[in-house]
Design an enzyme around this catalytic site. Structure first.
Site, PDB file in Angstrom:
ATOM      1  N   SER A 149      -0.761   4.832  -2.930  1.00 33.76           N
ATOM      2  CA  SER A 149      -0.038   4.410  -1.726  1.00 33.76           C
ATOM      3  C   SER A 149       1.276   5.157  -1.569  1.00 33.76           C
ATOM      4  O   SER A 149       1.777   5.331  -0.459  1.00 33.76           O
ATOM      5  CB  SER A 149       0.263   2.906  -1.791  1.00 33.76           C
ATOM      6  OG  SER A 149      -0.878   2.147  -1.574  1.00 33.76           O
ATOM      7  N   ASP A 199       0.511   0.314   8.182  1.00 30.15           N
ATOM      8  CA  ASP A 199       0.729  -0.372   6.915  1.00 30.15           C
ATOM      9  C   ASP A 199       1.137  -1.816   7.160  1.00 30.15           C
ATOM     10  O   ASP A 199       0.822  -2.378   8.212  1.00 30.15           O
ATOM     11  CB  ASP A 199       1.807   0.384   6.123  1.00 30.15           C
ATOM     12  CG  ASP A 199       1.593   0.334   4.626  1.00 30.15           C
ATOM     13  OD1 ASP A 199       1.843  -0.727   4.039  1.00 30.15           O
ATOM     14  OD2 ASP A 199       1.184   1.352   4.047  1.00 30.15           O
ATOM     15  N   HIS A 204       5.724  -3.152   1.279  1.00 32.54           N
ATOM     16  CA  HIS A 204       4.896  -1.971   1.027  1.00 32.54           C
ATOM     17  C   HIS A 204       5.090  -0.914   2.112  1.00 32.54           C
ATOM     18  O   HIS A 204       5.336   0.265   1.822  1.00 32.54           O
ATOM     19  CB  HIS A 204       3.438  -2.416   0.949  1.00 32.54           C
ATOM     20  CG  HIS A 204       2.468  -1.344   0.588  1.00 32.54           C
ATOM     21  ND1 HIS A 204       1.838  -0.550   1.522  1.00 32.54           N
ATOM     22  CD2 HIS A 204       1.997  -0.937  -0.616  1.00 32.54           C
ATOM     23  CE1 HIS A 204       1.027   0.297   0.908  1.00 32.54           C
ATOM     24  NE2 HIS A 204       1.097   0.078  -0.394  1.00 32.54           N
TER      25      HIS A 204
END
Length: 817
Positions: free
Chosen positions: A402, A152, A203
């Site tokens: 996600s 990620d 994220h």
């Protein structure tokens, strides 16, 4: 915030260059279409990924292929047969005709597209389950020592929930910049032992917390699914390119033994066609070949068809869709395409793929770790509103596939903790087989259903009794094809104005099977609910009411469902609750801009329902069969006037009320084909909407027996449907007179004394939620100046299959769609 990495690339399998390739070439590598377009319009050097044939790093001979055509700047991966290089148009053309080259694609830039979750899927339940602890050596299943790569944006290892070198055993900065390299073909290098690799996005840190954060900074409240897992962060930093995504796979394969890497989670992707030659798909296949379970987010481009992430379509990966916490599919969750798929050859084996997700998991308003260095402002407003102030610096709320994907990755780690020998194919099969049916959705939308972590880990321990109730594998006797058109509307409601000001007019065309209206009355600051009633008024003046639920602060929506609506001009009206005579303002509604939607459904064809035409319940039966809430019999009939039996109710609740699969019980009078359904409906925590999974079953045993041949009366049906909504506490706390809404007043139920005391609250809620009707009558004596409206429930009256179809379709339209 709905965040998803988006590749802006189409990935069509190209057979050739058109006019660019030499006409004499006997071999043609697959070429990315975006690279092909660029080569038509410019003659610059391009950043490309060259994939060679083979399983390991590029061989000396393959590296010489690059040098032979004049490529002198790039890097080669450690375990994947790939190189990222700078190449001209002429060099690409030369490489494409070399039989050592499998494909050439652009290294394009990518865009950055949990306390509730662990309860919803049964993770919390399995941690406290005695039998699972005993099977796991006395300790809760936690994913202990299972390596999970978070591929990620990076991970903030300064966060105490995944402290570097403890929960986060390795943190790698893997971003590459081909244009910054000096001439030469160099092996890739990864910067390891970086405390914080997530300095721009946040994220990846959120994803890591969902997989296996320890929850230290929230006293365990926001613990991830697998807090015992060993997390390996592979971060690209602020900018992500295709080569960076591939780098995560390369690092995982290279260091698999060092960190016992068994899982890699990827919350990035795109929409487009599946291309097995794309380097991402080649990389995920190489990881699969090494026993690593690969997960990809399905995408956030829903709700339309053909929006599924192409890298999630590979048959060897697990594709994860995003679910709401009420068990429905999130609108934004990408869908596949019905009936689309095919076969292809790879590595000497024939593979079959289907354009559909594998599983659905919680992906809306997921709370997980926030980067603390520097502090992220992601979802700041929502965080302040939803989180304890002491938690805001450490946690944040985000939504998307996600967020759903790492939750499944954590559950996979739990499964591998329970049984380390599981292969990626075993894992995927268990995830699907143990799922909870999601009525109203097909596999191309939601996969096998909603994730059931408890059942998945139980299967990993060797309990193979799951899967017999799965809609995905069921052969249905009846089928209905229908189309639904949806339309939004709004009413500026004001209780002090004229009735016409609180109405919305619309037209119903002939031939509709059903009309469903829904509004959401939020109330003050969206917290209190507004005691209003939604009324649909037919052209002949007939009124259909949502009623005003006693739960209006809990369920702020109002739904009215009309089967076979009369064609013509209709009105949707908002009415308020009238105060009582002693206190005229008590319970009175207040002004609000109320938004709503209308759903017009028309059936275009059906089969296996030979005996319903002309029956009052025909429209409801068609809707229920279409949404897979129930089914006809093997002879092609539904038998709408036949009494509903307990065995049928059990089967239909598991099919259509989102009842979770459960370990088989010892129920002596339940035959083998009925036992999985009987075990599920009578299990503790049966209903998906029982978030704590501690409430009673949605059906009860009678003297230790199931008695499947017994009929179901109206009071018992009220219990099952209300219990399926997870409303046990509200039903059992009811203490008062059973009443029903009639226009703008409450009317006592005359036969309430016939309702068993323990079921009165359930009957009240079934009436309030408009799932089951009361029966009204108008009485007027010879000297009465006005008629009196009376109401009965008839609790002991047995339910017909047609009655059940009407109640079940209302249940579905109001709460599951």
């Amino acid at each position: 915030m709905r965040i998803f990495y988006a590749f802006v690339i189409a990935i069509l399998l190209m057979a050739g260059f058109g006019g660019l390739a030499p006409s004499h070439a006997q071999y043609q590598a697959a070429i990315g279409p975006d690279l092909l377009e660029k080569m038509k319009t410019s003659s610059d050097h391009y950043e490309v990924i060259v994939t060679f044939k083979g399983d390991g790093a590029p061989t000396t001979e393959q590296a010489e292929v690059l040098e032979t055509v004049g490529v002198d700047t790039g890097l080669t991966l450690e375990s994947l047969p790939m190189a990222g290089v700078l190449a001209s148009k002429e060099q690409i053309e030369a490489l494409s005709s070399n039989e050592e080259v499998r494909s050439i694609y652009l290294n394009e830039k990518l865009e950055y597209f949990n306390s509730d979750a662990t309860a919803l899927t049964g993770v919390d339940k399995l941690r406290t389950d005695d039998s699972m602890r005993k099977q796991n050596g006395g300790l809760p299943v936690s994913g202990k020592d299972i390596g999970v790569v978070v591929n990620d944006s990076g991970v903030d290892g300064t966060h105490k929930d995944h402290e570097f070198e403890k929960n986060l055993v390795q943190n790698v900065l893997g971003s590459t910049n081909l244009n910054s390299l000096s001439p030469g073909l160099l092996p890739v290098t990864y910067q390891e032992d970086v405390a914080n690799t997530d300095t721009n996005s946040g994220h990846g840190t959120h994803v890591a917390g969902t997989v296996g954060g320890t929850g230290v900074m929230s006293s365990g409240k926001y613990e991830g699914a697998a807090p015992g897992a060993d997390l390996i962060g592979y971060g690209s930093g602020g900018a992500l390119f295709v080569l960076d995504g591939i780098g995560g796979f390369d690092y995982a394969i290279t260091h698999q033994s060092q960190y016992n890497i068994r899982v890699i989670t990827n919350s990035w992707g795109s929409s487009g066609d599946f291309d097995p030659n794309h380097p991402i798909n080649v990389a995920s296949k190489k990881a699969y070949d090494r026993g690593i379970t690969v997960l990809f987010a399905a995408g956030n481009e829903g709700p339309g068809e053909n929006t599924h992430n192409p890298y999630a379509k590979a048959p060897w990966v697990i594709s994860v869709a995003a679910g709401e916490k009420d068990g429905t599919l999130a609108d934004f969750s990408s869908r596949g395409t019905k009936g689309v798929g095919g076969t292809f050859e790879m590595d000497g084996e024939t593979w079959t793929w289907a354009d559909e997700p594998t599983i659905t998991a919680p992906g809306v308003d997921i709370i997980s770790t926030r980067v603390v260095a520097p502090v992220s402002s992601l979802a700041a407003a929502d965080d302040v509103e939803e989180l304890d102030p002491a938690h805001v610096p450490f946690y944040t709320m985000m939504s998307g596939t996600s967020m759903a994907t790492p939750h499944v990755a954590g559950v996979v780690a739990l499964m591998l903790d329970a049984e380390p020998t599981l292969s990626p194919d075993n894992v995927k099969t268990i995830i699907q087989t143990s799922a909870t049916n999601m009525p109203g959705y097909e596999t191309w939308e939601a996969g096998a259903g909603y994730l059931n972590a408890y059942a998945a880990v139980d299967m990993a321990f060797g309990n193979d009794t799951y899967g017999n109730t799965l809609n995905m594998d069921r052969e249905f006797n009846s089928n209905v094809e229908a189309e639904t058109e949806r339309k939004s509307f709004a009413v500026d409601y004001n209780p002090s104005t004229l009735i016409s000001d609180n109405q919305y007019e619309f037209n119903v065309e002939p031939g509709l099977t059903s009309l469903v209206a829904k509004v959401d009355a939020q109330g003050v600051m969206g917290e209190t609910g507004n005691p209003v009633n939604l009324i649909l008024i037919a052209p002949d003046g007939t009124e259909y009411s949502s009623g005003i639920s006693l739960l209006f602060t809990l369920y702020t929506d109002r739904t009215v469902s009309v089967n076979a609506p009369m064609p013509g001009d209709w009105k949707a009206e908002i009415r308020g609750l009238r105060g009582d005579e002693q206190n005229p303002t008590s319970g009175v509604s207040f002004s609000e801009d109320i938004n709503g939607s209308l759903a017009f459904t028309k059936v275009s064809g059906f089969d296996g329902l030979n005996d319903i035409e002309g029956h009052p319940a025909a429209s409801a039966i068609k809707i229920g069969v279409k949404e897979r809430l129930f089914d006809g019999n093997s002879k092609g009939n539904f038998k709408p006037d036949q009494l509903l039996q307990r065995k049928d109710l059990a089967e239909y609740l598991v099919m259509g009320a989102e009842i979770q699969q459960s370990p088989l019980k010892d129920i002596a009078d339940a035959p083998s084909h009925l036992l999985p359904f009987a075990s599920a409906v009578t299990a503790e925590g049966a209903a998906f909407r029982d978030e704590t999974q501690t409430q009673n079953g949605v059906m009860v045993l009678k003297d230790g027996k199931f008695k499947g041949q017994d009929n179901v009366n109206r009071a018992e049906l009220a219990y099952s449907l209300v219990q399926s909504l997870g409303l046990q506490d509200q039903a059992e706390s009811f203490d008062g007179e059973v009443t029903v809404q009639y226009k703008d007043e409450r009317i006592a139920i005359n036969d309430a004394s016939e309702i068993p005391a323990h079921l009165k609250g359930y009957v009240q809620l079934a009436l309030d939620l408009n799932i089951i009707n009361a029966l009204f009558d108008v009485a007027q004596g010879p000297y009465d100046t006005e008629p009196t409206v009376q109401a009965e429930f008839q609790p002991k009256e047995n339910t017909t299959r047609g009655d059940f179809a009407v109640a079940m379709s209302r249940y579905f339209e109001a709460f599951l769609k």
